[in-house]
Design a protein around this motif. Structure first.
Motif, mmCIF file in Angstrom:
data_model
loop_
_atom_site.group_PDB
_atom_site.id
_atom_site.type_symbol
_atom_site.label_atom_id
_atom_site.label_comp_id
_atom_site.label_asym_id
_atom_site.label_seq_id
_atom_site.Cartn_x
_atom_site.Cartn_y
_atom_site.Cartn_z
ATOM 1 N N ASP A 199 0.856 -1.177 0.000
ATOM 2 C CA ASP A 199 0.000 0.000 0.000
ATOM 3 C C ASP A 199 0.898 1.235 0.000
ATOM 4 O OD1 ASP A 199 -2.441 -1.324 0.074
ATOM 5 O OD2 ASP A 199 -2.315 -1.578 2.253
ATOM 6 N N PRO A 200 0.420 2.366 -0.544
ATOM 7 C CA PRO A 200 1.229 3.587 -0.493
ATOM 8 C C PRO A 200 1.455 4.040 0.935
ATOM 9 C CG PRO A 200 -0.995 4.064 -1.224
ATOM 10 C CD PRO A 200 -0.862 2.587 -1.207
ATOM 11 N N ASP A 201 2.583 4.667 1.183
ATOM 12 C CA ASP A 201 2.953 5.122 2.518
ATOM 13 C C ASP A 201 3.793 6.388 2.358
ATOM 14 O OD1 ASP A 201 3.273 5.196 5.258
ATOM 15 O OD2 ASP A 201 3.743 3.061 5.425
ATOM 16 N N TYR A 202 4.192 6.970 3.471
ATOM 17 C CA TYR A 202 5.070 8.130 3.402
ATOM 18 C C TYR A 202 6.029 8.122 4.580
ATOM 19 C CZ TYR A 202 6.499 12.797 1.897
ATOM 20 O OH TYR A 202 7.209 13.857 1.420
ATOM 21 N N ASP A 203 6.360 6.931 5.070
ATOM 22 C CA ASP A 203 7.251 6.827 6.219
ATOM 23 C C ASP A 203 8.713 6.961 5.809
ATOM 24 O OD1 ASP A 203 5.215 6.534 8.027
ATOM 25 O OD2 ASP A 203 5.200 4.355 7.908
ATOM 26 N N ASP A 204 9.071 6.393 4.666
ATOM 27 C CA ASP A 204 10.463 6.375 4.222
ATOM 28 C C ASP A 204 10.555 7.147 2.917
ATOM 29 O OD1 ASP A 204 13.065 5.889 3.606
ATOM 30 O OD2 ASP A 204 12.925 3.703 3.635
ATOM 31 N N LEU A 205 11.295 8.257 2.927
ATOM 32 C CA LEU A 205 11.341 9.120 1.754
ATOM 33 C C LEU A 205 12.387 8.697 0.736
ATOM 34 C CD1 LEU A 205 10.749 12.647 3.292
ATOM 35 C CD2 LEU A 205 9.133 10.911 2.569
ATOM 36 N N THR A 206 13.054 7.577 0.952
ATOM 37 C CA THR A 206 13.975 7.057 -0.049
ATOM 38 C C THR A 206 13.443 5.728 -0.563
ATOM 39 O OG1 THR A 206 15.354 5.935 1.611
ATOM 40 C CG2 THR A 206 15.944 8.204 1.010
ATOM 41 N N VAL A 207 13.777 5.410 -1.810
ATOM 42 C CA VAL A 207 13.298 4.200 -2.462
ATOM 43 C C VAL A 207 14.484 3.503 -3.098
ATOM 44 C CG1 VAL A 207 11.849 3.287 -4.321
ATOM 45 C CG2 VAL A 207 11.018 5.194 -2.919
ATOM 46 N N ASP A 208 14.588 2.197 -2.921
ATOM 47 C CA ASP A 208 15.633 1.397 -3.553
ATOM 48 C C ASP A 208 14.998 0.457 -4.561
ATOM 49 O OD1 ASP A 208 17.788 2.468 -2.058
ATOM 50 O OD2 ASP A 208 17.275 1.174 -0.373
ATOM 51 N N ASP A 209 15.331 0.653 -5.827
ATOM 52 C CA ASP A 209 14.862 -0.228 -6.906
ATOM 53 C C ASP A 209 13.362 -0.488 -6.843
ATOM 54 O OD1 ASP A 209 17.408 -0.452 -7.997
ATOM 55 O OD2 ASP A 209 17.936 -2.127 -6.706
ATOM 56 N N GLY A 210 12.588 0.583 -6.805
ATOM 57 C CA GLY A 210 11.138 0.438 -6.857
ATOM 58 C C GLY A 210 10.684 0.023 -8.238
ATOM 59 N N GLU A 211 9.603 -0.711 -8.312
ATOM 60 C CA GLU A 211 9.055 -1.144 -9.595
ATOM 61 C C GLU A 211 8.398 0.064 -10.266
ATOM 62 O OE1 GLU A 211 6.458 -4.428 -8.885
ATOM 63 O OE2 GLU A 211 8.011 -5.618 -7.892
ATOM 64 N N VAL A 212 9.066 0.596 -11.271
ATOM 65 C CA VAL A 212 8.680 1.902 -11.800
ATOM 66 C C VAL A 212 7.276 1.911 -12.390
ATOM 67 C CG1 VAL A 212 9.655 1.629 -14.113
ATOM 68 C CG2 VAL A 212 9.523 3.911 -13.071
ATOM 69 N N GLN A 213 6.888 0.827 -13.065
ATOM 70 C CA GLN A 213 5.556 0.820 -13.661
ATOM 71 C C GLN A 213 4.488 0.825 -12.573
ATOM 72 O OE1 GLN A 213 2.900 -2.121 -16.387
ATOM 73 N NE2 GLN A 213 4.962 -1.712 -17.174
ATOM 74 N N GLN A 214 4.695 0.047 -11.510
ATOM 75 C CA GLN A 214 3.756 0.037 -10.399
ATOM 76 C C GLN A 214 3.658 1.419 -9.757
ATOM 77 O OE1 GLN A 214 1.684 -2.159 -9.184
ATOM 78 N NE2 GLN A 214 1.103 -1.047 -7.322
ATOM 79 N N MET A 215 4.809 2.056 -9.536
ATOM 80 C CA MET A 215 4.831 3.363 -8.895
ATOM 81 C C MET A 215 4.155 4.423 -9.761
ATOM 82 S SD MET A 215 8.713 3.169 -7.392
ATOM 83 C CE MET A 215 8.731 4.839 -6.708
ATOM 84 N N LEU A 216 4.496 4.459 -11.056
ATOM 85 C CA LEU A 216 3.939 5.485 -11.929
ATOM 86 C C LEU A 216 2.463 5.249 -12.212
ATOM 87 C CD1 LEU A 216 6.845 6.153 -14.461
ATOM 88 C CD2 LEU A 216 6.290 7.344 -12.332
ATOM 89 N N ASN A 217 2.032 3.979 -12.237
ATOM 90 C CA ASN A 217 0.605 3.702 -12.372
ATOM 91 C C ASN A 217 -0.169 4.340 -11.221
ATOM 92 O OD1 ASN A 217 1.024 2.194 -14.676
ATOM 93 N ND2 ASN A 217 0.703 0.206 -13.699
ATOM 94 N N TRP A 218 0.368 4.201 -10.017
ATOM 95 C CA TRP A 218 -0.317 4.751 -8.847
ATOM 96 C C TRP A 218 -0.350 6.284 -8.912
ATOM 97 C CZ3 TRP A 218 0.364 8.082 -4.840
ATOM 98 C CH2 TRP A 218 -0.571 8.010 -3.795
ATOM 99 N N VAL A 219 0.774 6.892 -9.276
ATOM 100 C CA VAL A 219 0.816 8.351 -9.399
ATOM 101 C C VAL A 219 -0.177 8.808 -10.466
ATOM 102 C CG1 VAL A 219 2.243 10.338 -9.999
ATOM 103 C CG2 VAL A 219 3.205 8.495 -8.614
ATOM 104 N N ASN A 220 -0.207 8.117 -11.596
ATOM 105 C CA ASN A 220 -1.107 8.467 -12.692
ATOM 106 C C ASN A 220 -2.569 8.419 -12.253
ATOM 107 O OD1 ASN A 220 -1.227 8.716 -15.895
ATOM 108 N ND2 ASN A 220 -2.819 7.276 -15.283
ATOM 109 N N ASP A 221 -2.906 7.470 -11.407
ATOM 110 C CA ASP A 221 -4.296 7.279 -10.996
ATOM 111 C C ASP A 221 -4.678 8.106 -9.776
ATOM 112 O OD1 ASP A 221 -4.504 5.432 -13.034
ATOM 113 O OD2 ASP A 221 -4.193 3.693 -11.734
ATOM 114 N N ASN A 222 -3.695 8.634 -9.035
ATOM 115 C CA ASN A 222 -4.007 9.259 -7.759
ATOM 116 C C ASN A 222 -3.491 10.683 -7.569
ATOM 117 O OD1 ASN A 222 -5.291 7.103 -5.814
ATOM 118 N ND2 ASN A 222 -3.696 6.029 -6.977
ATOM 119 N N LEU A 223 -2.542 11.123 -8.399
ATOM 120 C CA LEU A 223 -1.974 12.459 -8.200
ATOM 121 C C LEU A 223 -2.037 13.318 -9.458
ATOM 122 C CD1 LEU A 223 1.158 11.849 -5.937
ATOM 123 C CD2 LEU A 223 -0.819 13.278 -5.411
ATOM 124 N N PHE A 224 -1.398 12.861 -10.520
ATOM 125 C CA PHE A 224 -1.427 13.610 -11.778
ATOM 126 C C PHE A 224 -1.059 12.669 -12.911
ATOM 127 C CE2 PHE A 224 2.603 14.399 -9.572
ATOM 128 C CZ PHE A 224 3.527 13.913 -10.481
#
Length: 307
Positions: A199-224
């Protein structure tokens, strides 16, 4: 800490873009001032504007109603012009107000989804900048959306003013620049879930090798809006690609695609005249490092206050 998102009660039916007097600085200061249940008259006395005929408070009342409409405040008595309190405080705790407000605007359904649809419609043009003439924007919105109201200049002006103050777009003499500011992109990447099991969170502001498609899909659907095309291998819009490239040059993000990777996205080249299949960069993973203390990584409201 991420908790369940709670819609506000007794929300106004007025369109979000119908709150033409609403401005981001006032929304931010009013929201930040609320500590527990507060009387609306107290908020009005603090943020009202003196005039020869007394204190002007219409803009404060509109701000409270707008914050209610996007699930940032509600009233224990059912009327935010009587008493008001913040809600969803612990949903993405610590997230800056600008990104939080965009997220809340994007959670609205029915006709209120029009606020998020404006950005998606403008990016459908496929260019970094669109003509800012209101007739041109209206033409795009009529073509790309279907709502039972008119896209008046006042509605368009409200959206342009508010989203520019939040760092989503920039209006210049040449048009609307659709690239979000780096501060907003940074918070979007830090907020998005890095795998499909998270689930999305905001506890850790750094990311190591995040799955970019998963991350950008969420941003596309929830932020811009992120993508120019999402079918097949998703293609990042040029306005978004510019920001990611700038952040990579700054060493704030690393974009990678191992040879055997899957679920990649395509990053178009800087020169769109060379935007052919072989010239697009594959990206599968993104790492996000610490944000530098530089003006380029501040929101517009913070730049205004500090410079």
């Amino acid at each position: 800490m991420s908790t369940t998102y709670t819609p506000a009660s007794h929300k106004p039916e007025k369109l979000l873009t119908g709150f033409i007097s609403v401005r981001a600085p006032e929304l931010k200061h009013i929201w930040a001032s609320l500590q527990g249940t507060t009387s609306a008259s107290e908020v009005a006395s603090k943020f009202g504007r003196p005039s020869g005929s007394g204190l002007k408070t219409n803009h404060v009342e509109d701000s409270l109603r707008f914050l209610n409409a996007v699930d940032l405040v509600e009233s224990p008595t059912g009327d935010v012009l009587d008493t008001v309190e913040r809600i969803n405080d612990r949903h993405f705790e610590g997230l800056p107000f600008e990104a939080r407000l965009l997220y809340h605007c994007n959670q609205q359904g029915s006709r209120q989804s029009h606020f998020a649809d404006i950005h998606r419609a403008l990016l459908s043009e496929g260019s970094r900048t669109v003509n800012a003439g209101r007739d041109n924007i209206r033409t795009i919105l009529k073509r790309e959306t279907d709502y039972d109201f008119s896209w008046t200049d006042e509605k368009i002006d409200m959206w342009v003013t508010l989203t520019e103050q939040l760092g989503l777009i920039t209006e210049t003499e040449d048009g609307l620049v659709l690239s979000p500011c780096r501060a907003l992109m940074y918070d979007a990447l830090a907020l998005a879930p890095t795998t499909s099991s998270e689930d999305p969170d905001y506890d850790d502001l750094t990311v190591d090798d995040g799955e970019v498609q998963q991350m950008l899909n969420w941003v596309n659907d929830n932020l811009f809006t992120i993508y120019e095309a999402r079918t097949g291998t998703p293609k990042i819009h040029p306005a978004i690609a510019d920001v990611l490239r700038n952040m990579a040059e700054d060493g704030v993000v690393d974009l990678s695609a191992p040879g055997d990777s899957q679920n990649e996205v395509k990053l178009p080249p800087e020169d769109l005249n060379d935007d052919a299949r072989g010239n697009r960069q594959d990206v599968t993973y993104v790492s996000v490092h610490s944000k530098p203390n530089e003006t380029a990584y501040q929101y517009p409201l913070d730049q205004f206050l500090t410079h």
